[in-house]
Each structure stands twice: as structure tokens, then as C-alpha cells.
Design a protein around this motif. Structure first.
Motif, PDB file in Angstrom:
ATOM      1  N   ALA A 189     -22.578  14.278  -5.988  1.00  0.00           N
ATOM      2  CA  ALA A 189     -22.166  12.922  -6.359  1.00  0.00           C
ATOM      3  C   ALA A 189     -21.563  12.883  -7.754  1.00  0.00           C
ATOM      4  O   ALA A 189     -20.708  12.031  -8.050  1.00  0.00           O
ATOM      5  N   ALA A 190     -21.987  13.800  -8.625  1.00  0.00           N
ATOM      6  CA  ALA A 190     -21.485  13.810  -9.996  1.00  0.00           C
ATOM      7  C   ALA A 190     -19.984  14.073 -10.058  1.00  0.00           C
ATOM      8  O   ALA A 190     -19.325  13.693 -11.021  1.00  0.00           O
ATOM      9  N   VAL A 191     -19.445  14.707  -9.011  1.00  0.00           N
ATOM     10  CA  VAL A 191     -18.014  15.011  -8.980  1.00  0.00           C
ATOM     11  C   VAL A 191     -17.183  13.733  -9.021  1.00  0.00           C
ATOM     12  O   VAL A 191     -16.079  13.705  -9.569  1.00  0.00           O
ATOM     13  N   PHE A 192     -17.731  12.642  -8.477  1.00  0.00           N
ATOM     14  CA  PHE A 192     -16.960  11.415  -8.332  1.00  0.00           C
ATOM     15  C   PHE A 192     -17.091  10.477  -9.526  1.00  0.00           C
ATOM     16  O   PHE A 192     -16.481   9.409  -9.533  1.00  0.00           O
ATOM     17  N   ASN A 193     -17.883  10.865 -10.509  1.00  0.00           N
ATOM     18  CA  ASN A 193     -18.069   9.991 -11.667  1.00  0.00           C
ATOM     19  C   ASN A 193     -16.733   9.728 -12.362  1.00  0.00           C
ATOM     20  O   ASN A 193     -16.057  10.648 -12.826  1.00  0.00           O
ATOM     21  N   GLY A 194     -16.371   8.464 -12.435  1.00  0.00           N
ATOM     22  CA  GLY A 194     -15.147   8.069 -13.124  1.00  0.00           C
ATOM     23  C   GLY A 194     -13.871   8.289 -12.349  1.00  0.00           C
ATOM     24  O   GLY A 194     -12.790   7.970 -12.862  1.00  0.00           O
ATOM     25  N   LEU A 195     -13.970   8.835 -11.135  1.00  0.00           N
ATOM     26  CA  LEU A 195     -12.769   9.126 -10.365  1.00  0.00           C
ATOM     27  C   LEU A 195     -12.361   7.986  -9.429  1.00  0.00           C
ATOM     28  O   LEU A 195     -11.218   7.928  -8.995  1.00  0.00           O
ATOM     29  N   LYS A 240     -16.852   1.983  -7.701  1.00  0.00           N
ATOM     30  CA  LYS A 240     -18.140   2.107  -7.022  1.00  0.00           C
ATOM     31  C   LYS A 240     -18.052   1.699  -5.555  1.00  0.00           C
ATOM     32  O   LYS A 240     -18.768   2.246  -4.712  1.00  0.00           O
ATOM     33  N   LEU A 241     -17.189   0.724  -5.259  1.00  0.00           N
ATOM     34  CA  LEU A 241     -17.059   0.283  -3.877  1.00  0.00           C
ATOM     35  C   LEU A 241     -16.472   1.367  -2.972  1.00  0.00           C
ATOM     36  O   LEU A 241     -16.593   1.283  -1.750  1.00  0.00           O
ATOM     37  N   LEU A 242     -15.866   2.389  -3.571  1.00  0.00           N
ATOM     38  CA  LEU A 242     -15.242   3.447  -2.786  1.00  0.00           C
ATOM     39  C   LEU A 242     -15.839   4.812  -3.093  1.00  0.00           C
ATOM     40  O   LEU A 242     -15.140   5.821  -3.078  1.00  0.00           O
ATOM     41  N   LEU A 243     -17.131   4.852  -3.346  1.00  0.00           N
ATOM     42  CA  LEU A 243     -17.776   6.125  -3.647  1.00  0.00           C
ATOM     43  C   LEU A 243     -17.907   7.016  -2.428  1.00  0.00           C
ATOM     44  O   LEU A 243     -18.140   8.212  -2.541  1.00  0.00           O
ATOM     45  N   GLY A 244     -17.768   6.453  -1.235  1.00  0.00           N
ATOM     46  CA  GLY A 244     -17.821   7.272  -0.027  1.00  0.00           C
ATOM     47  C   GLY A 244     -19.204   7.299   0.581  1.00  0.00           C
ATOM     48  O   GLY A 244     -20.191   6.870  -0.012  1.00  0.00           O
ATOM     49  N   ASP A 245     -19.268   7.798   1.814  1.00  0.00           N
ATOM     50  CA  ASP A 245     -20.538   7.876   2.529  1.00  0.00           C
ATOM     51  C   ASP A 245     -21.479   8.863   1.852  1.00  0.00           C
ATOM     52  O   ASP A 245     -21.058   9.851   1.251  1.00  0.00           O
ATOM     53  N   ASP A 252      -1.654   0.046  -6.466  1.00  0.00           N
ATOM     54  CA  ASP A 252      -2.856  -0.254  -7.250  1.00  0.00           C
ATOM     55  C   ASP A 252      -4.028   0.610  -6.778  1.00  0.00           C
ATOM     56  O   ASP A 252      -4.819   1.105  -7.596  1.00  0.00           O
ATOM     57  N   GLY A 253      -4.141   0.786  -5.470  1.00  0.00           N
ATOM     58  CA  GLY A 253      -5.203   1.631  -4.940  1.00  0.00           C
ATOM     59  C   GLY A 253      -5.008   3.092  -5.298  1.00  0.00           C
ATOM     60  O   GLY A 253      -5.981   3.807  -5.588  1.00  0.00           O
ATOM     61  N   ILE A 254      -3.771   3.557  -5.309  1.00  0.00           N
ATOM     62  CA  ILE A 254      -3.489   4.950  -5.667  1.00  0.00           C
ATOM     63  C   ILE A 254      -3.887   5.216  -7.114  1.00  0.00           C
ATOM     64  O   ILE A 254      -4.454   6.275  -7.434  1.00  0.00           O
ATOM     65  N   LYS A 255      -3.621   4.273  -7.998  1.00  0.00           N
ATOM     66  CA  LYS A 255      -3.919   4.460  -9.421  1.00  0.00           C
ATOM     67  C   LYS A 255      -5.412   4.677  -9.662  1.00  0.00           C
ATOM     68  O   LYS A 255      -5.793   5.409 -10.593  1.00  0.00           O
ATOM     69  N   GLU A 256      -6.267   4.047  -8.862  1.00  0.00           N
ATOM     70  CA  GLU A 256      -7.707   4.164  -9.077  1.00  0.00           C
ATOM     71  C   GLU A 256      -8.336   5.274  -8.240  1.00  0.00           C
ATOM     72  O   GLU A 256      -9.533   5.547  -8.377  1.00  0.00           O
ATOM     73  N   ASN A 257      -7.556   5.907  -7.363  1.00  0.00           N
ATOM     74  CA  ASN A 257      -8.096   6.980  -6.519  1.00  0.00           C
ATOM     75  C   ASN A 257      -7.154   8.177  -6.479  1.00  0.00           C
ATOM     76  O   ASN A 257      -7.107   8.901  -5.486  1.00  0.00           O
ATOM     77  N   TRP A 258      -6.417   8.392  -7.562  1.00  0.00           N
ATOM     78  CA  TRP A 258      -5.362   9.387  -7.583  1.00  0.00           C
ATOM     79  C   TRP A 258      -5.880  10.816  -7.433  1.00  0.00           C
ATOM     80  O   TRP A 258      -5.191  11.695  -6.915  1.00  0.00           O
ATOM     81  N   ALA A 259      -7.092  11.086  -7.879  1.00  0.00           N
ATOM     82  CA  ALA A 259      -7.583  12.467  -7.905  1.00  0.00           C
ATOM     83  C   ALA A 259      -7.942  12.984  -6.510  1.00  0.00           C
ATOM     84  O   ALA A 259      -7.598  14.115  -6.140  1.00  0.00           O
ATOM     85  N   THR A 260      -8.636  12.169  -5.707  1.00  0.00           N
ATOM     86  CA  THR A 260      -9.146  12.639  -4.418  1.00  0.00           C
ATOM     87  C   THR A 260      -8.646  11.835  -3.229  1.00  0.00           C
ATOM     88  O   THR A 260      -8.696  12.315  -2.103  1.00  0.00           O
ATOM     89  N   GLY A 261      -8.178  10.621  -3.476  1.00  0.00           N
ATOM     90  CA  GLY A 261      -7.851   9.754  -2.357  1.00  0.00           C
ATOM     91  C   GLY A 261      -9.117   9.166  -1.755  1.00  0.00           C
ATOM     92  O   GLY A 261     -10.233   9.437  -2.214  1.00  0.00           O
ATOM     93  N   ILE A 262      -8.955   8.364  -0.722  1.00  0.00           N
ATOM     94  CA  ILE A 262     -10.111   7.694  -0.121  1.00  0.00           C
ATOM     95  C   ILE A 262     -10.427   8.224   1.272  1.00  0.00           C
ATOM     96  O   ILE A 262     -11.298   7.704   1.968  1.00  0.00           O
ATOM     97  N   GLY A 263      -9.714   9.281   1.681  1.00  0.00           N
ATOM     98  CA  GLY A 263      -9.964   9.877   2.988  1.00  0.00           C
ATOM     99  C   GLY A 263      -8.936   9.423   4.008  1.00  0.00           C
ATOM    100  O   GLY A 263      -8.644   8.236   4.117  1.00  0.00           O
ATOM    101  N   PHE A 264      -8.412  10.359   4.758  1.00  0.00           N
ATOM    102  CA  PHE A 264      -7.381  10.032   5.741  1.00  0.00           C
ATOM    103  C   PHE A 264      -7.951   9.123   6.825  1.00  0.00           C
ATOM    104  O   PHE A 264      -9.054   9.318   7.315  1.00  0.00           O
ATOM    105  N   GLY A 265      -7.166   8.108   7.179  1.00  0.00           N
ATOM    106  CA  GLY A 265      -7.579   7.153   8.195  1.00  0.00           C
ATOM    107  C   GLY A 265      -8.308   5.947   7.677  1.00  0.00           C
ATOM    108  O   GLY A 265      -8.686   5.066   8.451  1.00  0.00           O
TER     109      GLY A 265
END
Length: 438
Positions: A81-87, A90-95, A294-307
């Protein structure tokens, strides 16, 4: 013995392509028709892979596909989970993994990403299987493609002859609105990507009359469908196909002139289909693009998952733009892929474009490869304002056309032809090796 597997492979892969064009016109996820196409593509590819290839695949293409599959796999692997800190927000931290908070997935919806992975694997397997065929067998898949286009064209012609707004419910697990597609824009995309192949068939296969009839039918169907992007792209791709493909053909200048006269008439009809005020209303593709960026700017490093576009888009959506109809796609495949896959996906897209541009140098010598290159190019242009490749029908057609472009056998066949010259002796045409005495 080598010919028999090739004949079987031709019918296996051709059947997959044909069936895809018949039942793969849906746009929503979870359709059983898409699952059938994926299973058929994987099984057919496995049959092709079961015997030695007739042709080797380019290593650069293999690496690109492998990296694309690895990226999708990485999104469904539990990571600290630490990998996602700041990336990401919070609403899109993933399952979470096994209800524990110390591990999370890149994908905010693992099930949807798995669906996308299977979709990618099926298209990639079909693409690689076609690459292993002999050039003659690759050419032999074209009639299967034409049959699928003809079936869609006949369905569209019947629909438009009955009413301007007819929907077929119950035949397939999605509502058919144009041809055998749920979306009129995707139906139009199938029509205009067929145009270079119809021009190729008419000019280089010596079927000018039937090719001209097919071309007129495609253009009339595009006008009847009423897709603004389809009408404009259909006009542009027809002009370029005639110019690009007829450069070294034996078609008479009169035939080319007649085609251009017909295109002038078509332009008048196309112009009436375009309303400048309706191209991009307030709640249109421009708004979709701004929100997606706007979504790309806040999730540029990993994306939010295909689909997962549909669910994640709602977080960034302007509250004044929330209506009864929701946004299911960005209507710009490049922005949507960047949103879902982040920087790695952007790099993979850039890698594909580099390979495509590099391949364009070699396709200039073979007319079928030139036709495929034109179709792929305009389908990629259409992806700037829509999501055609997210239908199974167009995805398999796209895989087939790319296999034609990247197939090494065309260049090898042309190099063998360059080693002989054509001479006429007593009314017969003979091929004599270069340097041989006459």
C-alpha cells in the motif's frame, strides 16, 4: 504437408474474423458474444501455434505485445500500500487484498481489468497467428473480411430502407442500432476501413466494375448512417485510396477520373450531414476530454486500471454536467488509455506509433499492405473522437490489418520478384532471372 495446416489455419482464422464482424458490435462489458469471440480467437491461435510457423514475427512487435500484457497483469497484482502514497486520491486507492490494508491493487476494479486482459490476449493471439501464415493465406483471409462487411452492409441497408431510427432487440445481447452494431459510429468505422480494400480489389485484382459498385455502396451507406466523423473520414480515405493505390496500377486514367467525379457528388451529400452547431455541444467530447485530462493529472504514474474509466470519471465530473445519461467512455481512446494505464500505457502507445511509422516505409511497395496501412491510420484517427477498438468486431479487424502491415512475407516476396524480369516471347509472358542470358 505444409500446405494442409495452412489451409486449415486460413479457415480457422477467417471464421473468427467473420464471426467477429457478425456478433462483435457491442460496446458494453460482460457480453457473452465477446467471450465467444475471445475463446474462438484463442483456440484458433493455439491451433496455428501447434505447428512450425511459415513466417517469423518481428521481434520488436513481440516485445511491445509482451510489455502490454505485463502492464495489464501488473494492475491485478497486489502491491504494498505504501507504493500508492501520494500517487492518487484516496477515493482511487484501489481494491484491498484479502481485506488487509497493507496490500492494494493498481486497478480500482480488478474484475474489469481481467476482462480487458482477456480481450487484449485474444486480439494479440489472433494477430500473432496471422503473422505466422504464408502471404497467400494472409491474402485469403480478405474474403472473410468482405463477407462480414457485406452482412453488416445488408443489415444496414434494410434498416435504413425501413426507417431512419430502427433498433433490433433480442437478436444479440445488445441493441442493434446500425448494421450489426450497437453504435452507428462504429458501424461507420467498419464501412470506411473497408474502402481501401475495396479499391485494392477493384484496381489490383482486375475487378473494376464490382469494386466500383462496392465503393458506391459503402459511400451511400456512410451517408445513410449519418455519422459526421464517418462521412468525413469516408470521403478522405476514398480520395487517398484512389491516389495512393493507383500510383503503380494498370487502371486507366479515365477510371480514376470517373471515381473523382463520383467523389465530388458525394462531397455535396456529405456537406449536408454536417451541422457546425452540433459538432461539440456543451455536454460533448470537449467536456469529456477536459474531465479525463483532470483524471490523468492525478493518476499519471499508474493509472486507475484498464476497464475502470466509467467509475473513475464520475469522481472528476463537473456537477453541472451530471444528467440522466452518463459518460461511459472518453470518446478519445488515447486519453482513456492514458487515464487507465498512466505513463506506462502512454509509452506503449508511443512505441506502437514508432513501429507503425517505421513499417510504413516498407508497405509502399505492396498494394495490400498500403490498403491496410490506410485503414489502420484512419481507424486511429477516428479513435481521437470515439472508441471503435473497444468493440470485438473492429478489434479483430484491426488485428488483421496490423498483421498485414507487419508481416515479413510481403517484403520477402517482393525481393524475390525484383530478382527476375518479365519479358514477352511469342505472345507469352516469361519471368527470367536478372543476369541470365536471353
Amino acid at each position: 504437408m505444409t500446405g494442409r495446416p495452412s489451409e486449415r489455419d486460413k479457415y480457422l482464422l477467417g471464421s473468427v474474423l467473420f464471426v467477429s464482424l457478425l456478433i462483435g458490435g457491442g460496446t458494453v462489458s460482460g457480453l457473452y458474444t465477446d467471450t465467444l469471440i475471445e475463446v474462438a480467437a484463442l483456440l484458433s491461435a493455439a491451433a496455428v501455434f501447434s505447428h512450425p510457423p511459415s513466417q517469423r514475427s518481428p521481434h520488436s512487435v513481440l516485445w511491445l505485445l509482451a510489455l502490454a500484457v505485463l502492464l495489464a497483469l501488473l494492475q491485478i497484482v497486489p502491491l504494498p500500500a505504501a507504493v500508492f502514497n501520494g500517487l492518487r486520491p484516496k477515493l482511487l486507492l484501489g481494491d484491498t487484498w484479502a481485506a488487509e490494508t497493507q496490500f492494494r491493487f493498481i486497478s480500482v476494479g480488478v474484475g474489469r481489468t481481467v476482462e480487458c486482459l482477456l480481450y487484449l490476449l485474444a486480439a494479440a493471439a489472433f494477430f500473432l497467428a496471422v503473422l505466422r501464415l504464408r502471404v497467400e493465406q494472409v491474402n485469403a483471409l480478405l474474403p472473410f473480411f468482405f463477407m462480414g462487411v457485406i452482412c453488416n452492409g445488408l443489415a444496414g441497408a434494410i434498416q435504413y430502407s425501413l426507417s431512419n431510427d430502427i433498433a433490433i432487440v433480442g437478436l444479440l445481447p445488445f441493441t442493434i442500432n446500425a448494421g450489426l452494431f450497437a453504435n452507428v459510429n462504429h458501424f461507420s468505422a467498419l464501412l470506411f476501413v473497408s474502402i481501401p480494400f475495396v479499391v485494392y480489389y477493384g484496381i489490383f485484382r482486375g475487378h473494376l466494375l464490382s469494386g466500383s459498385i462496392g465503393l458506391v455502396a459503402l459511400l451511400l451507406l456512410l451517408l445513410a448512417a449519418g455519422s459526421r466523423a464517418g462521412v468525413l473520414i469516408g470521403l478522405a480515405i476514398t480520395v487517398l485510396s484512389v491516389i495512393f493505390l493507383s500510383a503503380r496500377s494498370r487502371a486507366s486514367g479515365l477510371s480514376v477520373l470517373l471515381i473523382f467525379v463520383g467523389l465530388s457528388v458525394y462531397t455535396i451529400g456529405a456537406w449536408t450531414k454536417i451541422d457546425a452547431d452540433a459538432i461539440d455541444p456543451a455536454f460533448g467530447r470537449g467536456e469529456f476530454a477536459r474531465t479525463t485530462i483532470d483524471g490523468i493529472k492525478e493518476n499519471w504514474a499508474t493509472g486507475i486500471g484498464f476497464g475502470n474509466f466509467q467509475e473513475a470519471y464520475q469522481i472528476y465530473e463537473n456537477e453541472t454536467m451530471i444528467f440522466e445519461k452518463f459518460v461511459n467512455h472518453a470518446h478519445n481512446d488515447y486519453l482513456e488509455i492514458a487515464f487507465e494505464g498512466g505513463i506506462p500505457a502512454i509509452l506503449l502507445m508511443a512505441g506502437y506509433f514508432v513501429l507503425l511509422v517505421a513499417a510504413s516505409v516498407g508497405v509502399r511497395r505492396d498494394p495490400l499492405q498500403k490498403a491496410a496501412f490506410l485503414s489502420v491510420s484512419f481507424l486511429l484517427i477516428h479513435s481521437l473522437v470515439d472508441y471503435p477498438l473497444r468493440t470485438g468486431a473492429l478489434a479483430m479487424a484491426f488485428a488483421y490489418m496490423n498483421a498485414i502491415i507487419f508481416h515479413r512475407g510481403f517484403a520477402e516476396r517482393l525481393s524475390r520478384r525484383s530478382e527476375v524480369i518479365e519479358i514477352e516471347h511469342n505472345g507469352d509472358k516469361l519471368f527470367v532471372p536478372v543476369g541470365a542470358s536471353s
